[in-house]
Design an enzyme around this catalytic site. Sequence first.
Site, PDB file in Angstrom:
ATOM      1  N   HIS A 135       0.829  -1.214   0.000  1.00  0.00           N
ATOM      2  CA  HIS A 135       0.000   0.000   0.000  1.00  0.00           C
ATOM      3  C   HIS A 135       0.862   1.261   0.000  1.00  0.00           C
ATOM      4  O   HIS A 135       2.055   1.215   0.306  1.00  0.00           O
ATOM      5  CB  HIS A 135      -0.908   0.021   1.235  1.00  0.00           C
ATOM      6  CG  HIS A 135      -2.124  -0.839   1.109  1.00  0.00           C
ATOM      7  ND1 HIS A 135      -2.102  -2.184   1.330  1.00  0.00           N
ATOM      8  CD2 HIS A 135      -3.402  -0.541   0.768  1.00  0.00           C
ATOM      9  CE1 HIS A 135      -3.314  -2.690   1.130  1.00  0.00           C
ATOM     10  NE2 HIS A 135      -4.132  -1.714   0.785  1.00  0.00           N
ATOM     11  N   LYS A 139      -1.132   5.046   4.484  1.00  0.00           N
ATOM     12  CA  LYS A 139      -2.144   4.170   5.101  1.00  0.00           C
ATOM     13  C   LYS A 139      -1.842   4.058   6.597  1.00  0.00           C
ATOM     14  O   LYS A 139      -0.704   3.785   6.977  1.00  0.00           O
ATOM     15  CB  LYS A 139      -2.112   2.793   4.428  1.00  0.00           C
ATOM     16  CG  LYS A 139      -3.127   1.818   4.999  1.00  0.00           C
ATOM     17  CD  LYS A 139      -3.292   0.602   4.112  1.00  0.00           C
ATOM     18  CE  LYS A 139      -4.203  -0.440   4.741  1.00  0.00           C
ATOM     19  NZ  LYS A 139      -5.544   0.090   5.083  1.00  0.00           N
TER      20      LYS A 139
HETATM   21  N1  LIG Z   1     -12.940  -1.083   1.952  1.00  0.00           N
HETATM   22  C1  LIG Z   1     -12.277  -0.500   0.942  1.00  0.00           C
HETATM   23  O1  LIG Z   1     -12.414  -0.897  -0.235  1.00  0.00           O
HETATM   24  C2  LIG Z   1     -11.356   0.632   1.245  1.00  0.00           C
HETATM   25  C3  LIG Z   1     -11.161   1.016   2.521  1.00  0.00           C
HETATM   26  N2  LIG Z   1     -10.346   2.059   2.823  1.00  0.00           N
HETATM   27  C4  LIG Z   1     -10.279   2.424   4.228  1.00  0.00           C
HETATM   28  O2  LIG Z   1     -10.993   3.643   4.403  1.00  0.00           O
HETATM   29  C5  LIG Z   1     -10.421   4.378   5.488  1.00  0.00           C
HETATM   30  C6  LIG Z   1     -10.054   5.765   4.979  1.00  0.00           C
HETATM   31  O3  LIG Z   1      -8.958   5.664   4.085  1.00  0.00           O
HETATM   32  P1  LIG Z   1      -8.334   6.947   3.362  1.00  0.00           P
HETATM   33  O4  LIG Z   1      -9.387   7.694   2.647  1.00  0.00           O
HETATM   34  O5  LIG Z   1      -7.131   6.518   2.654  1.00  0.00           O
HETATM   35  O6  LIG Z   1      -7.884   7.814   4.661  1.00  0.00           O
HETATM   36  P2  LIG Z   1      -7.809   9.395   4.778  1.00  0.00           P
HETATM   37  O7  LIG Z   1      -6.983   9.662   5.991  1.00  0.00           O
HETATM   38  O8  LIG Z   1      -7.410   9.994   3.471  1.00  0.00           O
HETATM   39  O9  LIG Z   1      -9.335   9.823   5.042  1.00  0.00           O
HETATM   40  C7  LIG Z   1     -10.017   9.683   6.233  1.00  0.00           C
HETATM   41  C8  LIG Z   1     -10.847  10.932   6.404  1.00  0.00           C
HETATM   42  O10 LIG Z   1     -11.766  10.744   7.474  1.00  0.00           O
HETATM   43  C9  LIG Z   1     -11.815  11.948   8.211  1.00  0.00           C
HETATM   44  N3  LIG Z   1     -12.364  11.691   9.538  1.00  0.00           N
HETATM   45  C10 LIG Z   1     -11.751  11.239  10.646  1.00  0.00           C
HETATM   46  N4  LIG Z   1     -12.618  11.105  11.646  1.00  0.00           N
HETATM   47  C11 LIG Z   1     -13.820  11.503  11.161  1.00  0.00           C
HETATM   48  C12 LIG Z   1     -15.120  11.598  11.718  1.00  0.00           C
HETATM   49  N5  LIG Z   1     -15.346  11.289  12.996  1.00  0.00           N
HETATM   50  N6  LIG Z   1     -16.126  12.011  10.918  1.00  0.00           N
HETATM   51  C13 LIG Z   1     -15.918  12.361   9.628  1.00  0.00           C
HETATM   52  N7  LIG Z   1     -14.692  12.301   9.052  1.00  0.00           N
HETATM   53  C14 LIG Z   1     -13.674  11.871   9.808  1.00  0.00           C
HETATM   54  C15 LIG Z   1     -10.382  12.439   8.196  1.00  0.00           C
HETATM   55  O11 LIG Z   1     -10.306  13.780   8.555  1.00  0.00           O
HETATM   56  P3  LIG Z   1      -8.904  14.380   9.153  1.00  0.00           P
HETATM   57  O12 LIG Z   1      -7.944  14.331   7.981  1.00  0.00           O
HETATM   58  O13 LIG Z   1      -9.281  15.729   9.610  1.00  0.00           O
HETATM   59  O14 LIG Z   1      -8.475  13.459  10.255  1.00  0.00           O
HETATM   60  C16 LIG Z   1     -10.015  12.186   6.735  1.00  0.00           C
HETATM   61  O15 LIG Z   1     -10.412  13.245   5.906  1.00  0.00           O
HETATM   62  C17 LIG Z   1      -9.233   3.539   5.968  1.00  0.00           C
HETATM   63  O16 LIG Z   1      -9.629   2.718   7.043  1.00  0.00           O
HETATM   64  C18 LIG Z   1      -8.888   2.695   4.757  1.00  0.00           C
HETATM   65  O17 LIG Z   1      -8.221   1.502   5.089  1.00  0.00           O
HETATM   66  C19 LIG Z   1      -9.681   2.755   1.861  1.00  0.00           C
HETATM   67  C20 LIG Z   1      -9.812   2.399   0.539  1.00  0.00           C
HETATM   68  C21 LIG Z   1     -10.659   1.296   0.131  1.00  0.00           C
HETATM   69  O1  LIG Z   2      -6.147   2.239   3.133  1.00  0.00           O
HETATM   70  C1  LIG Z   2      -6.311   1.863   1.947  1.00  0.00           C
HETATM   71  O2  LIG Z   2      -5.844   2.481   0.986  1.00  0.00           O
HETATM   72  C2  LIG Z   2      -7.067   0.625   1.710  1.00  0.00           C
HETATM   73  N1  LIG Z   2      -7.633   0.036   2.729  1.00  0.00           N
HETATM   74  C3  LIG Z   2      -8.379  -1.156   2.697  1.00  0.00           C
HETATM   75  C4  LIG Z   2      -7.686  -2.273   3.455  1.00  0.00           C
HETATM   76  O3  LIG Z   2      -7.051  -2.000   4.497  1.00  0.00           O
HETATM   77  O4  LIG Z   2      -7.773  -3.431   3.031  1.00  0.00           O
HETATM   78  C5  LIG Z   2      -8.779  -1.564   1.288  1.00  0.00           C
HETATM   79  C6  LIG Z   2      -7.720  -1.301   0.253  1.00  0.00           C
HETATM   80  O5  LIG Z   2      -6.667  -2.181   0.462  1.00  0.00           O
HETATM   81  C7  LIG Z   2      -7.237   0.153   0.321  1.00  0.00           C
END
Ligand SMILES: NC(=O)C1=CN([C@@H]2O[C@H](COP(=O)(O)OP(=O)(O)OC[C@H]3O[C@@H](n4cnc5c(N)ncnc54)[C@H](OP(=O)(O)O)[C@@H]3O)[C@@H](O)[C@H]2O)C=CC1
Ligand SMILES: O=C(O)C1=N[C@H](C(=O)O)C[C@H](O)C1
EC number: 1.17.1.8
Length: 250
Positions: A135, A139
């Site tokens: 990744h 992350k």
């Molecule tokens: N299931 C899937 O297919 C995927 C899952 N993911 C998962 O999604 C999650 C987010 O990933 P990613 O976008 O890369 O992370 P980021 O850090 O880019 O985004 C997370 C966002 O959530 C915000 N946030 C934190 N707490 C809150 C809250 N209480 N309410 C609203 N917003 C909040 C953060 O704000 P701030 O920056 O101010 O802290 C930030 O903008 C991770 O757990 C990742 O593993 C990611 C990609 C695919």
């Molecule tokens: O944080 C990410 O980017 C992603 N998170 C998810 C995970 O932890 O499996 C899904 C994907 O791998 C992207």
Amino acid sequence: MSKLRVAVLGAKGRIGSEAVRAVEAAEDMELVAALGRDDKLEILAERGAQVAVELTTPASVMGNLDFCVRHGIHAVVGTTGWTDDRLAQLKGWLDQSPETGVLIAPNFSIGAVLTMKFAQIAAPYFESVEVVELHHPNKVDAPSGTATRTAQLIAEARRRAGSAPAPDATVTALDGARGADVDGVPVHAVRLRGLLAHQEVLLGGEGETLTVRHDSLHHSSFMPGILLGARRVVTTPGLTFGLEHFLDLN
Ligand SMILES: NC(=O)C1=CN([C@@H]2O[C@H](COP(=O)(O)OP(=O)(O)OC[C@H]3O[C@@H](n4cnc5c(N)ncnc54)[C@H](OP(=O)(O)O)[C@@H]3O)[C@@H](O)[C@H]2O)C=CC1
Ligand SMILES: O=C(O)C1=N[C@H](C(=O)O)C[C@H](O)C1
């Protein structure tokens, strides 16, 4: 027909910002809220959100889901950090709100879901199986939710088939040299600038290996799964773990 009223939590994040655009572009959906860390959850109820797409952080997800379930707002969750204790707590909340549905998808991309399926099918036929996830370095967690789920599914398939444990090193000179042990399956996490989200399942038997590899090259890879989840979760009460259940892959 009225549009599905969808909110995105974590709307400024890497995947959340892409989800905002995907919901806005979906003809059958209306984006009613796009919330960041400092926004009040009450907005969801005030704007009549039917589904919340939860893409925040492991530290925030439980509080957000507690609110959603108490208010009968269905949720599609991509955020990682799921443990047995957290799942039990969420099921307890859902028992109190039996019409509400929550989908937790360790990965929303079709390729990743199929990787898990192929790994499950292949795992009993090989002596050794290991998972390598790769990744981007921003992350927050390791190993990935996808790798953890993949390893659990592999372990389940091998238990069902009565497979023997894979042969392993008896001496490790440094802690971590063999990765993390997830249900008996070694999981290795790489964090590298330039990558997004990738996974290899390595399977080995006498004189042959099989590698199942998936690459998410853009966050757009997760969007069809998120939209499908939002459409299906409103008629699927209770907890659904894994997008495969909405893809009829089982
Ligand atoms: N299931 C899937 O297919 C995927 C899952 N993911 C998962 O999604 C999650 C987010 O990933 P990613 O976008 O890369 O992370 P980021 O850090 O880019 O985004 C997370 C966002 O959530 C915000 N946030 C934190 N707490 C809150 C809250 N209480 N309410 C609203 N917003 C909040 C953060 O704000 P701030 O920056 O101010 O802290 C930030 O903008 C991770 O757990 C990742 O593993 C990611 C990609 C695919
Ligand atoms: O944080 C990410 O980017 C992603 N998170 C998810 C995970 O932890 O499996 C899904 C994907 O791998 C992207």
